[in-house]
Design a protein around this motif. Structure first.
Motif, PDB file in Angstrom:
ATOM      1  N   THR A 119     -11.698   6.921  13.922  1.00  0.00           N
ATOM      2  CA  THR A 119     -10.414   6.230  14.064  1.00  0.00           C
ATOM      3  C   THR A 119     -10.557   4.742  13.765  1.00  0.00           C
ATOM      4  N   ALA A 120     -11.638   4.135  14.261  1.00  0.00           N
ATOM      5  CA  ALA A 120     -11.856   2.712  14.000  1.00  0.00           C
ATOM      6  C   ALA A 120     -12.011   2.444  12.513  1.00  0.00           C
ATOM      7  N   ALA A 121     -12.729   3.323  11.805  1.00  0.00           N
ATOM      8  CA  ALA A 121     -12.903   3.149  10.364  1.00  0.00           C
ATOM      9  C   ALA A 121     -11.567   3.236   9.639  1.00  0.00           C
ATOM     10  N   LEU A 122     -10.725   4.185  10.041  1.00  0.00           N
ATOM     11  CA  LEU A 122      -9.429   4.339   9.388  1.00  0.00           C
ATOM     12  C   LEU A 122      -8.504   3.163   9.704  1.00  0.00           C
ATOM     13  N   VAL A 123      -8.555   2.662  10.941  1.00  0.00           N
ATOM     14  CA  VAL A 123      -7.740   1.494  11.293  1.00  0.00           C
ATOM     15  C   VAL A 123      -8.206   0.273  10.494  1.00  0.00           C
ATOM     16  N   LEU A 124      -9.516   0.133  10.351  1.00  0.00           N
ATOM     17  CA  LEU A 124     -10.033  -0.984   9.558  1.00  0.00           C
ATOM     18  C   LEU A 124      -9.604  -0.855   8.102  1.00  0.00           C
ATOM     19  N   ALA A 125      -9.600   0.371   7.582  1.00  0.00           N
ATOM     20  CA  ALA A 125      -9.123   0.575   6.210  1.00  0.00           C
ATOM     21  C   ALA A 125      -7.653   0.199   6.081  1.00  0.00           C
ATOM     22  N   LEU A 126      -6.865   0.536   7.111  1.00  0.00           N
ATOM     23  CA  LEU A 126      -5.447   0.165   7.100  1.00  0.00           C
ATOM     24  C   LEU A 126      -5.280  -1.349   7.129  1.00  0.00           C
ATOM     25  N   ILE A 127      -6.064  -2.021   7.960  1.00  0.00           N
ATOM     26  CA  ILE A 127      -5.990  -3.485   8.043  1.00  0.00           C
ATOM     27  C   ILE A 127      -6.410  -4.114   6.716  1.00  0.00           C
ATOM     28  N   GLY A 128      -7.505  -3.626   6.139  1.00  0.00           N
ATOM     29  CA  GLY A 128      -7.986  -4.178   4.881  1.00  0.00           C
ATOM     30  C   GLY A 128      -6.994  -4.017   3.751  1.00  0.00           C
ATOM     31  N   ASN A 129      -6.375  -2.847   3.669  1.00  0.00           N
ATOM     32  CA  ASN A 129      -5.412  -2.623   2.589  1.00  0.00           C
ATOM     33  C   ASN A 129      -4.111  -3.369   2.825  1.00  0.00           C
ATOM     34  N   ALA A 130      -3.726  -3.542   4.100  1.00  0.00           N
ATOM     35  CA  ALA A 130      -2.544  -4.369   4.376  1.00  0.00           C
ATOM     36  C   ALA A 130      -2.799  -5.814   3.965  1.00  0.00           C
ATOM     37  N   ALA A 131      -4.006  -6.318   4.271  1.00  0.00           N
ATOM     38  CA  ALA A 131      -4.353  -7.681   3.848  1.00  0.00           C
ATOM     39  C   ALA A 131      -4.378  -7.796   2.335  1.00  0.00           C
ATOM     40  N   LEU A 132      -4.903  -6.755   1.656  1.00  0.00           N
ATOM     41  CA  LEU A 132      -4.926  -6.765   0.196  1.00  0.00           C
ATOM     42  C   LEU A 132      -3.513  -6.766  -0.368  1.00  0.00           C
ATOM     43  N   ALA A 133      -2.612  -5.991   0.247  1.00  0.00           N
ATOM     44  CA  ALA A 133      -1.232  -5.938  -0.236  1.00  0.00           C
ATOM     45  C   ALA A 133      -0.574  -7.302  -0.133  1.00  0.00           C
ATOM     46  N   LEU A 134      -0.751  -7.987   0.990  1.00  0.00           N
ATOM     47  CA  LEU A 134      -0.130  -9.295   1.179  1.00  0.00           C
ATOM     48  C   LEU A 134      -0.736 -10.349   0.256  1.00  0.00           C
ATOM     49  N   CYS A 135      -2.066 -10.348   0.165  1.00  0.00           N
ATOM     50  CA  CYS A 135      -2.722 -11.359  -0.679  1.00  0.00           C
ATOM     51  C   CYS A 135      -2.415 -11.142  -2.158  1.00  0.00           C
ATOM     52  N   SER A 136      -2.436  -9.896  -2.597  1.00  0.00           N
ATOM     53  CA  SER A 136      -2.141  -9.624  -4.005  1.00  0.00           C
ATOM     54  C   SER A 136      -0.678  -9.914  -4.320  1.00  0.00           C
ATOM     55  N   ALA A 137       0.218  -9.674  -3.357  1.00  0.00           N
ATOM     56  CA  ALA A 137       1.625 -10.022  -3.572  1.00  0.00           C
ATOM     57  C   ALA A 137       1.781 -11.533  -3.713  1.00  0.00           C
ATOM     58  N   ALA A 138       1.069 -12.274  -2.874  1.00  0.00           N
ATOM     59  CA  ALA A 138       1.131 -13.732  -2.979  1.00  0.00           C
ATOM     60  C   ALA A 138       0.597 -14.216  -4.323  1.00  0.00           C
ATOM     61  N   ALA A 139      -0.513 -13.607  -4.779  1.00  0.00           N
ATOM     62  CA  ALA A 139      -1.065 -13.993  -6.076  1.00  0.00           C
ATOM     63  C   ALA A 139      -0.108 -13.633  -7.203  1.00  0.00           C
ATOM     64  N   ALA A 140       0.558 -12.484  -7.078  1.00  0.00           N
ATOM     65  CA  ALA A 140       1.526 -12.096  -8.112  1.00  0.00           C
ATOM     66  C   ALA A 140       2.705 -13.056  -8.151  1.00  0.00           C
ATOM     67  N   ILE A 141       3.171 -13.484  -6.983  1.00  0.00           N
ATOM     68  CA  ILE A 141       4.259 -14.475  -6.958  1.00  0.00           C
ATOM     69  C   ILE A 141       3.812 -15.758  -7.634  1.00  0.00           C
ATOM     70  N   ALA A 142       2.545 -16.116  -7.428  1.00  0.00           N
ATOM     71  CA  ALA A 142       2.018 -17.353  -8.012  1.00  0.00           C
ATOM     72  C   ALA A 142       2.004 -17.312  -9.529  1.00  0.00           C
ATOM     73  N   VAL A 143       1.925 -16.119 -10.130  1.00  0.00           N
ATOM     74  CA  VAL A 143       1.907 -16.025 -11.592  1.00  0.00           C
ATOM     75  C   VAL A 143       3.274 -15.644 -12.155  1.00  0.00           C
ATOM     76  N   GLY A 144       4.323 -15.739 -11.319  1.00  0.00           N
ATOM     77  CA  GLY A 144       5.668 -15.564 -11.838  1.00  0.00           C
ATOM     78  C   GLY A 144       6.374 -14.280 -11.499  1.00  0.00           C
ATOM     79  N   PHE A 145       5.780 -13.394 -10.686  1.00  0.00           N
ATOM     80  CA  PHE A 145       6.479 -12.179 -10.281  1.00  0.00           C
ATOM     81  C   PHE A 145       7.636 -12.538  -9.346  1.00  0.00           C
ATOM     82  N   PRO A 146       8.758 -11.834  -9.425  1.00  0.00           N
ATOM     83  CA  PRO A 146       9.772 -11.973  -8.374  1.00  0.00           C
ATOM     84  C   PRO A 146       9.235 -11.416  -7.058  1.00  0.00           C
ATOM     85  N   ILE A 147       9.795 -11.854  -5.939  1.00  0.00           N
ATOM     86  CA  ILE A 147       9.248 -11.479  -4.631  1.00  0.00           C
ATOM     87  C   ILE A 147       9.261  -9.964  -4.443  1.00  0.00           C
ATOM     88  N   GLY A 148      10.355  -9.309  -4.796  1.00  0.00           N
ATOM     89  CA  GLY A 148      10.433  -7.861  -4.629  1.00  0.00           C
ATOM     90  C   GLY A 148       9.394  -7.130  -5.449  1.00  0.00           C
TER      91      GLY A 148
END
Length: 543
Positions: free
Chosen positions: A147-176
């Motif tokens: 369970t801890a491994a799966l929760v950590l995977a969820l946390i890691g991928n949530a962080a990746l989603a937010l960081c990659s979205a921020a990077a995409a906005i930085a290169v001109g993507f619309p927020i959505g």
């Protein structure tokens, strides 16, 4: 005398009270602490590649609207759809749309690979090393670590989603669109993390668990590519791939969130299967029992070289099969390159051979990854105590280390030859020019010295400073970056010359440069000798 017995729920009773998830919170905190460096590095590295690849796509490959249109039509009408996938939206779209077309799959693969390694590290690897047994001796339930491994995977991928979205906005993507892009990466990662939770129950070793998940990732990639060839927007096979589900969100086209329900559903079913399988096995055991070995070794295994070959033969076989398949696919794209006029290629160049030259260089990078992993395996053998019994006999350290390195060197040559043959056959079939087969195979083999240098770096570190072995990956990443993008990143002209990958020519194919070959080979020999010297003088890990 009257004796009153009370049932006090202390620490010893908490395990029974909490059941199979007892101690999950503590295990999550432990996992977060152990991955406080690795996981953020993965997330930041993937995120940092978004602006870097976007810059390459918009300044090197297709810097103008006309070039973007030409590149998109070339992908849409050729075998390159296997790599890129379907073209959603207007072919003459924005630079952000072209970035997704060219590189979306690479980021999906990176998210999946990150999660596969993360879940393996916190499940099967813990059992293999014996740490899970020590943890479970305390008040920790059967499913707490999983369970801890799966929760950590969820946390890691949530962080990746937010960081990659921020990077995409930085290169001109619309927020959505940026949020949908980040969510698509996280969805792919979670599916393969859940799948790894299943494979961790099936096999006894962490390498096998990660390997099975890696095979599933390769199958998903193949199905996605085959589906892209079936239909302009992805045929039935495309919908059988978790990677295809993420791409079917159609970011920056007719965006839709509902395809992400498929990876969520699949991840849920796989997690349920992982828990069910975990109930059916003992700690440290696996559902597939390992085959017992022979009582005595066969005569051909009774030498350090033969043992090293035996330990690596499965990995070499899998890598060779993957190299052959990738070579055939990349080579088959040569025909489509003959009619393009992209700025990445010099004006008036033989575009078919220019493309093949770039792919030959890419093959040397792939082979260097295998070489580094092969040396890292020796450190694993040492730390886990498996090299001790070998060195307790008449086999010395230098013999053990040298035999393993010799097998890796020979494997490098074999992999380059296999990749070159596949690349040459694919190019010959797509262009009708059979001369590509021998020419491309020879070109791949000529690049062996630069791979040997990148092999010798971890070999030197293993002997002189084994705790710094991670720098081998940094050296490989540095060489690849400054060689490919150093000029476009505005670095001084001398910086690319510091890379081991910058001294052998890409074109014309099969050009042999004696001076560079001798210097690179000598450098590899010196670094290897330093590693052997250091290994003789330092203490070995005792496991």
């Amino acid at each position: 005398m009257t004796v009153t017995v009370s049932r006090t729920r202390g620490r010893t009773g908490s395990r029974a009270a909490g059941g199979r998830l007892t101690g999950t919170g503590a295990m999550i905190r432990l996992a977060l602490r152990r991955d406080r460096i690795k996981l953020p590095l993965w997330v930041l590295a993937i995120t940092a590649l978004i602006p870097r690849f976007y810059g390459a796509a918009t300044t090197v490959v297709a810097p103008t609207p006309e070039a973007r249109l030409e590149a998109t039509l070339m992908i849409q009408g050729s075998f390159m759809k296997v790599l890129a996938g379907p073209v959603f939206g207007d072919p003459a779209g924005t630079s952000q749309q072209y970035f997704l077309l060219a590189y979306w799959v690479e980021f999906l693969l990176a998210a999946a690979l990150m999660t596969i390694l993360l879940v393996t590290r916190h499940t099967r690897a813990e059992e293999q090393t014996g740490r899970a047994e020590l943890v479970r001796a305390a008040a920790v339930g059967r499913h707490a670590q999983l369970t801890a491994a799966l929760v950590l995977a969820l946390i890691g991928n949530a962080a990746l989603a937010l960081c990659s979205a921020a990077a995409a906005i930085a290169v001109g993507f619309p927020i959505g669109g940026a949020l949908l892009f980040g969510a698509s990466l996280a969805a792919a990662g979670l599916v393969f993390g859940a799948l790894t939770a299943v494979t961790a129950q099936v096999t006894e070793h962490s390498r096998g668990a990660a390997g099975l998940a890696g095979v599933a990732l390769a199958v998903a990639w193949i199905l996605r590519g085959a589906g892209a060839l079936q239909s302009p927007e992805g045929g039935p096979l495309f919908w059988l791939s978790p990677l295809g589900w993420s791409q079917q969100t159609r970011v920056l086209a007719d965006e839709r969130w509902w395809p992400l329900g498929l990876p969520v559903l699949a991840a849920g079913l796989l997690v349920a299967a992982a828990y069910a399988l975990a109930e059916r096995r003992d700690l440290g055991a696996s559902l597939v029992a390992p085959r017992p070995g022979r009582a005595s070794a066969a005569p051909w295994v009774r030498s350090p070289f033969a043992l090293a070959l035996r330990l690596q033969q499965a990995a070499i076989g899998w890598w060779a099969a993957a190299f052959l398949a990738v070579g055939l696919i990349l080579g088959a794209m040569t025909g489509g390159m003959l009619t393009t006029d992209l700025p990445i290629f010099s004006a008036g160049a033989d575009l078919g051979r220019a493309w093949i030259g770039l792919m030959v260089f890419t093959g040397s990078l792939y082979t260097a990854v295998f070489a580094v992993l092969s040396v890292l395996r020796l450190r694993t053998e040492e730390v886990r105590g498996r090299s001790g019994p070998v060195l307790a006999g008449p086999t010395g350290r230098v013999t053990w280390f040298g035999a393993s390195l010799l097998v890796t060197v020979l494997a490098v040559v074999v992999l380059l030859a296999v990749y070159g043959a596949g690349l040459g056959v694919g190019a010959a079939v797509s262009t009708g020019d059979p001369a590509y087969v021998g020419e491309v195979t020879r070109a791949c083999l000529i690049r062996a010295p630069e791979v040997l240098v990148l092999l010798a770096v971890p070999a030197a570190l293993l002997g002189l400073a084994p705790r710094l072995l991670g720098l081998a990956w940094a050296a490989l990443a540095y060489c690849g970056f400054v060689t490919v993008l150093g000029t476009y990143a505005g670095l001084p002209d001398w910086v690319p010359n510091t890379s081991a990958l910058s001294h052998l020519p890409w074109t014309p194919l099969g050009t042999f440069t004696p001076v560079a070959t001798v210097v690179l080979t000598a450098l590899a020999a010196i670094l290897t000798a330093l590693g052997l010297y250091g290994l003789r003088r330092r203490d070995l890990a005792t496991g």
